[in-house]
Design a protein around this motif. Structure first.
Motif, short mmCIF file in Angstrom:
data_model
loop_
_atom_site.label_atom_id
_atom_site.label_comp_id
_atom_site.label_asym_id
_atom_site.label_seq_id
_atom_site.Cartn_x
_atom_site.Cartn_y
_atom_site.Cartn_z
N ALA A 436 0.83 -1.21 0.00
CA ALA A 436 0.00 0.00 0.00
C ALA A 436 0.86 1.26 0.00
O ALA A 436 0.59 2.22 -0.74
CB ALA A 436 -0.93 0.00 1.21
N ARG A 437 1.92 1.29 0.82
CA ARG A 437 2.77 2.49 0.85
C ARG A 437 3.54 2.65 -0.46
O ARG A 437 3.69 3.77 -0.97
CB ARG A 437 3.74 2.41 2.02
CG ARG A 437 4.78 3.51 1.98
CD ARG A 437 5.57 3.64 3.27
NE ARG A 437 4.85 4.43 4.25
CZ ARG A 437 5.41 4.86 5.39
NH1 ARG A 437 6.67 4.54 5.67
NH2 ARG A 437 4.72 5.59 6.26
N ASP A 438 4.05 1.55 -1.03
CA ASP A 438 4.76 1.65 -2.31
C ASP A 438 3.87 2.24 -3.40
O ASP A 438 4.29 3.10 -4.17
CB ASP A 438 5.27 0.26 -2.74
CG ASP A 438 6.55 -0.13 -2.01
OD1 ASP A 438 7.08 0.73 -1.29
OD2 ASP A 438 6.99 -1.28 -2.17
N ILE A 439 2.62 1.77 -3.45
CA ILE A 439 1.69 2.28 -4.46
C ILE A 439 1.41 3.76 -4.21
O ILE A 439 1.38 4.58 -5.14
CB ILE A 439 0.39 1.46 -4.46
CG1 ILE A 439 0.67 0.01 -4.90
CG2 ILE A 439 -0.64 2.09 -5.38
CD1 ILE A 439 -0.55 -0.89 -4.81
N ALA A 440 1.22 4.13 -2.94
CA ALA A 440 0.94 5.53 -2.61
C ALA A 440 2.09 6.44 -3.03
O ALA A 440 1.87 7.51 -3.62
CB ALA A 440 0.68 5.67 -1.11
N GLU A 441 3.31 6.04 -2.76
CA GLU A 441 4.45 6.87 -3.12
C GLU A 441 4.61 6.98 -4.62
O GLU A 441 5.01 8.04 -5.12
CB GLU A 441 5.72 6.29 -2.48
CG GLU A 441 5.74 6.43 -0.96
CD GLU A 441 6.96 5.78 -0.34
OE1 GLU A 441 7.67 5.03 -1.06
OE2 GLU A 441 7.20 6.01 0.87
N ARG A 442 4.31 5.92 -5.35
CA ARG A 442 4.42 6.00 -6.81
C ARG A 442 3.29 6.83 -7.43
O ARG A 442 3.35 7.17 -8.59
CB ARG A 442 4.44 4.59 -7.40
CG ARG A 442 5.82 3.97 -7.33
CD ARG A 442 5.81 2.48 -7.56
NE ARG A 442 7.17 1.95 -7.59
CZ ARG A 442 7.93 1.75 -6.53
NH1 ARG A 442 7.47 2.05 -5.34
NH2 ARG A 442 9.16 1.28 -6.65
N HIS A 443 2.28 7.15 -6.65
CA HIS A 443 1.22 8.06 -7.09
C HIS A 443 1.47 9.48 -6.59
O HIS A 443 0.60 10.34 -6.70
CB HIS A 443 -0.15 7.57 -6.60
CG HIS A 443 -0.73 6.46 -7.43
ND1 HIS A 443 -0.25 5.18 -7.39
CD2 HIS A 443 -1.73 6.46 -8.35
CE1 HIS A 443 -0.95 4.41 -8.21
NE2 HIS A 443 -1.85 5.17 -8.82
N GLY A 444 2.66 9.72 -6.03
CA GLY A 444 2.99 11.05 -5.54
C GLY A 444 2.37 11.38 -4.20
O GLY A 444 2.29 12.55 -3.83
N GLY A 445 1.92 10.37 -3.46
CA GLY A 445 1.25 10.60 -2.18
C GLY A 445 2.00 9.98 -1.02
O GLY A 445 3.16 9.56 -1.14
N THR A 446 1.31 9.91 0.12
CA THR A 446 1.90 9.35 1.34
C THR A 446 0.87 8.45 2.02
O THR A 446 -0.35 8.60 1.81
CB THR A 446 2.32 10.46 2.32
OG1 THR A 446 1.17 11.22 2.69
CG2 THR A 446 3.36 11.38 1.69
N LEU A 447 1.37 7.54 2.83
CA LEU A 447 0.52 6.67 3.64
C LEU A 447 1.13 6.60 5.02
O LEU A 447 2.30 6.24 5.18
CB LEU A 447 0.40 5.27 3.02
CG LEU A 447 -0.42 4.26 3.83
CD1 LEU A 447 -1.86 4.73 3.99
CD2 LEU A 447 -0.37 2.87 3.17
N SER A 448 0.37 6.96 6.03
CA SER A 448 0.88 6.99 7.39
C SER A 448 -0.21 6.54 8.36
O SER A 448 -1.39 6.47 7.99
CB SER A 448 1.38 8.40 7.75
OG SER A 448 0.32 9.33 7.67
N VAL A 449 0.22 6.26 9.60
CA VAL A 449 -0.72 5.86 10.63
C VAL A 449 -0.60 6.85 11.77
O VAL A 449 0.49 7.29 12.12
CB VAL A 449 -0.43 4.41 11.11
CG1 VAL A 449 0.99 4.29 11.63
CG2 VAL A 449 -1.43 3.99 12.18
N SER A 450 -1.71 7.24 12.32
CA SER A 450 -1.72 8.19 13.43
C SER A 450 -2.93 7.90 14.30
O SER A 450 -3.84 7.14 13.93
CB SER A 450 -1.76 9.63 12.92
OG SER A 450 -2.94 9.85 12.16
N GLU A 451 -2.95 8.51 15.46
CA GLU A 451 -4.08 8.38 16.37
C GLU A 451 -4.43 6.92 16.63
O GLU A 451 -5.58 6.50 16.56
CB GLU A 451 -5.30 9.12 15.82
CG GLU A 451 -5.05 10.61 15.60
CD GLU A 451 -6.25 11.27 14.97
OE1 GLU A 451 -7.31 10.61 14.86
OE2 GLU A 451 -6.14 12.44 14.57
N GLY A 452 -3.42 6.14 16.88
CA GLY A 452 -3.67 4.74 17.22
C GLY A 452 -3.83 3.84 16.02
O GLY A 452 -2.89 3.25 15.53
N ALA A 453 -5.07 3.73 15.51
CA ALA A 453 -5.33 2.78 14.42
C ALA A 453 -5.86 3.47 13.19
O ALA A 453 -6.49 2.83 12.35
CB ALA A 453 -6.32 1.72 14.90
#
Length: 467
Positions: A436-453
Motif C-alpha cells: 500500500a505504501r509503495d503504491i501511494a508513493e508511486r502516485h505522488g502521495g503518502t501513507l501513514s498511521v496516526s491516532e492509534g489505528a
C-alpha cells in the motif's frame, strides 16, 4: 594524450605559449617604436642645432658638426651642392658626398620639386621630415634614422640640414631582447608544463584512489567498502561523498533484495509444505483428505504469489496509469463488495474527489487497509474521504488497540508482523501495508498511521479538478 593529466598539461602549456608569444611580439613592436622615436628625436635635435647656427649667420666652414660616427650631418642647398659635411661621411642613401660639386649633381639635383614655402632669412623651419636610410662613414656602411630640417641663412639662401642617428644600438637592443625571449620562452614553458603536471598529479591522486577502490569493490562484490574521501572541499571530495552515498544505497538495495528473497522463500515454504502434506496423506488415505484446507492453502499461495509479483513490478519502476479516478466513488464501489466480511465496514463521508493514477492499484490500497483494519478491529471499521486543500485524503479507522508509536514506521516494512504469536492464516504474510505504501508513493502521495489505528492515504488532487 590519453590521460587527463597529459591533456591538462598540454592545454596549459599551449595557452601559456600563445600568450607569451603574443606578449613577446607586442613587447618587440613597442620597444622598436620607442627606440625609433628616440632616434628621431636625437636626429632632429642635431639637425636643428646645426640649422640654428646657419640661421644665426655662422659660416658653413665654421659649423660645429658632431662626429660622423655618432651623428653624420650633411648640409646642401636647393641646387644640391654640398655646403658642409664631415670628412668621414662618404655616401648618403646611395649618393656620393662631393663637397663643392656643381649645381644639379648633388642629392637633390634638378629633380627637387619641394613646394614647401622656405623659412624667412635667419629662421629655421618648424617642420621636420624623418626617414630610414643608409650612410657610409669612414668606409663602413650602416643603417640610420634621418631628420631633415630647412633653414635660411642671413644671406637669404635656403639650405637643408640632414642629420642621422645610427640604428645599430636599436638593432642590438632589439636583438638582445629577442634572443632572451627565444631562450626564456622554452624554459618558461618547461616550468609551466612541469608545474602543471605535478599539480594535476596531486589533484587527481584522490581520483585514482577512488578508481582503484571501485575496481576492488567490483572484483570483491563487497558493497560494505567505501572509497576514500579527501579532506578538501572541492569537486573531487564531493564526488567521493556521492560515490559513497551511491554505494550505501546500493548496499541497502541489495540487502533488501536478499532479505526479500529470504522472507519470500520462508513464506512460500509454509503453504507449499502444508499442501504437499495434505496431498501425500490423501494419496495414502483418500478418506482423510482435507479438501477445504488444501483449497485454503492454495488460495493463500495464490495471494502470496500475486503480492510478490506486484512488489516485483513496483521495484522495477512500473509507473501507474495516468487516468482520473474518483476516490469517493472508488471507496463506495469497493465497500459495496465486502458484505461477507467478518466485521462491518461503515462508510463515512465519501464526497467526489478526483485523483490521477491507476484505479486498480488505488483499489488495492483501500482493500489492504480495510483487511488490516478488520484483522485488528473489535466491532467495526470506518472509511471516509475528504479534500484538504490540494490533497485528497482517504482515512481507514478501526476500534482496535491501535499501533504503538514506536512501530508506526516499522509496520510498513515487508514481511513485518508486530504480533509474532499470530498464525499466518490470521496475520497474513506482512506484505499488505508495504504494498500500500509503495503504491501511494508511486502516485505522488503518502501513507501513514496516526491516532492509534487511523491510516491516512494522501494523494494530490488531479489537475483542473472542480471544487
Amino acid at each position: 594524450m590519453g590521460t587527463v593529466r597529459a591533456r591538462a598539461t598540454a592545454g596549459a602549456t599551449a595557452v601559456v605559449a600563445v600568450a607569451l608569444i603574443a606578449v613577446g611580439i607586442a613587447v618587440l613592436v613597442v620597444l622598436r617604436g620607442n627606440l625609433s622615436d628616440q632616434a628621431d628625436l636625437h636626429a632632429e635635435v642635431t639637425a636643428r642645432e646645426v640649422a640654428s647656427e646657419i640661421a644665426t649667420g655662422t659660416a658653413y666652414k665654421d659649423l660645429d658638426l658632431p662626429d660622423a660616427d655618432e651623428h653624420p650631418v650633411l648640409v646642401d642647398d636647393e641646387q644640391g651642392r654640398v655646403l658642409a659635411a664631415d670628412e668621414d661621411l662618404q655616401v648618403v642613401d646611395g649618393w656620393k658626398v662631393t663637397r663643392g660639386a656643381p649645381p644639379g649633381t648633388g642629392r637633390h639635383g634638378d629633380d627637387e620639386d619641394d613646394d614647401r614655402e622656405p623659412p624667412r632669412p635667419g629662421e629655421v623651419d618648424d617642420e621636420v621630415e624623418s626617414s630610414d636610410g643608409t650612410a657610409v662613414v669612414d668606409g663602413e656602411r650602416a643603417d640610420y634614422r634621418w631628420a631633415e630640417v630647412d633653414a635660411t641663412d642671413t644671406q637669404g639662401r635656403t639650405v637643408t640640414v640632414m642629420a642621422g642617428t645610427p640604428l645599430a644600438a636599436e638593432e642590438k637592443t632589439i636583438g638582445s631582447v629577442r634572443n632572451a625571449m627565444l631562450v626564456g620562452l622554452p624554459l618558461l614553458l618547461l616550468v609551466v608544463a612541469g608545474v602543471t603536471w605535478l599539480v594535476t598529479r596531486r589533484a587527481l591522486r584522490p581520483v585514482e584512489g577512488i578508481r582503484s577502490e571501485m575496481a576492488a569493490i567490483t572484483a570483491s562484490t563487497d558493497l560494505s567498502r567505501r572509497v576514500p574521501e579527501p579532506a578538501s572541499r572541492d569537486e573531487i571530495a564531493r564526488l567521493a561523498r556521492t560515490t559513497n552515498e551511491t554505494l550505501a544505497a546500493l548496499e541497502a538495495s541489495v540487502e533488501r533484495q536478499r532479505r526479500f528473497i529470504a522472507d519470500a522463500s520462508h513464506e512460500l515454504r509454509s503453504p507449499i509444505a502444508s499442501l504437499r502434506t495434505q496431498l501425500e496423506v490423501a494419496e495414502a488415505h483418500p478418506e482423510l483428505l482435507d479438501l477445504p484446507g488444501a483449497v485454503e492453502d492454495t488460495v493463500r499461495l495464490q495471494h502470496l504469489a500475486a503480492d510478490l509479483l506486484l512488489l516485483a513490478r513496483l521495484d522495477a519502476g512500473e509507473r501507474p496509469k495516468d487516468t482520473r479516478v474518483d476516490l469517493g466513488a472508488l471507496a463506495r464501489e469497493e465497500l459495496s463488495q465486502r458484505i461477507a466480511d467478518r466485521l462491518p465496514v461503515r462508510a463515512g463521508e465519501l464526497p467526489s474527489v478526483e485523483v490521477a493514477g491507476s484505479r486498480g492499484q488505488l483499489g488495492r490500497i483501500l482493500g489492504n487497509l480495510v483487511d488490516n483494519a478488520q484483522r485488528h478491529a473489535r466491532t467495526q471499521v470506518t472509511v471516509d474521504v475528504r479534500r484538504n486543500g490540494g490533497w485528497a485524503v482517504l482515512r481507514v479507522d478501526d476500534d482496535g488497540p491501535g499501533v504503538a508509536e514506536a512501530d508506526r514506521e516499522r509496520i510498513f516494512e515487508r514481511f513485518v508482523r508486530l504480533d509474532d504469536a499470530r498464525s499466518r492464516d490470521e496475520g497474513g504474510a506482512g506484505l499488505g501495508l508495504a504494498i500500500a505504501r509503495d503504491i501511494a508513493e508511486r502516485h505522488g502521495g503518502t501513507l501513514s498511521v496516526s491516532e492509534g489505528a487511523a491510516f491516512e492515504l494522501r494523494l494530490p488532487v488531479a489537475p483542473d479538478s472542480r471544487d
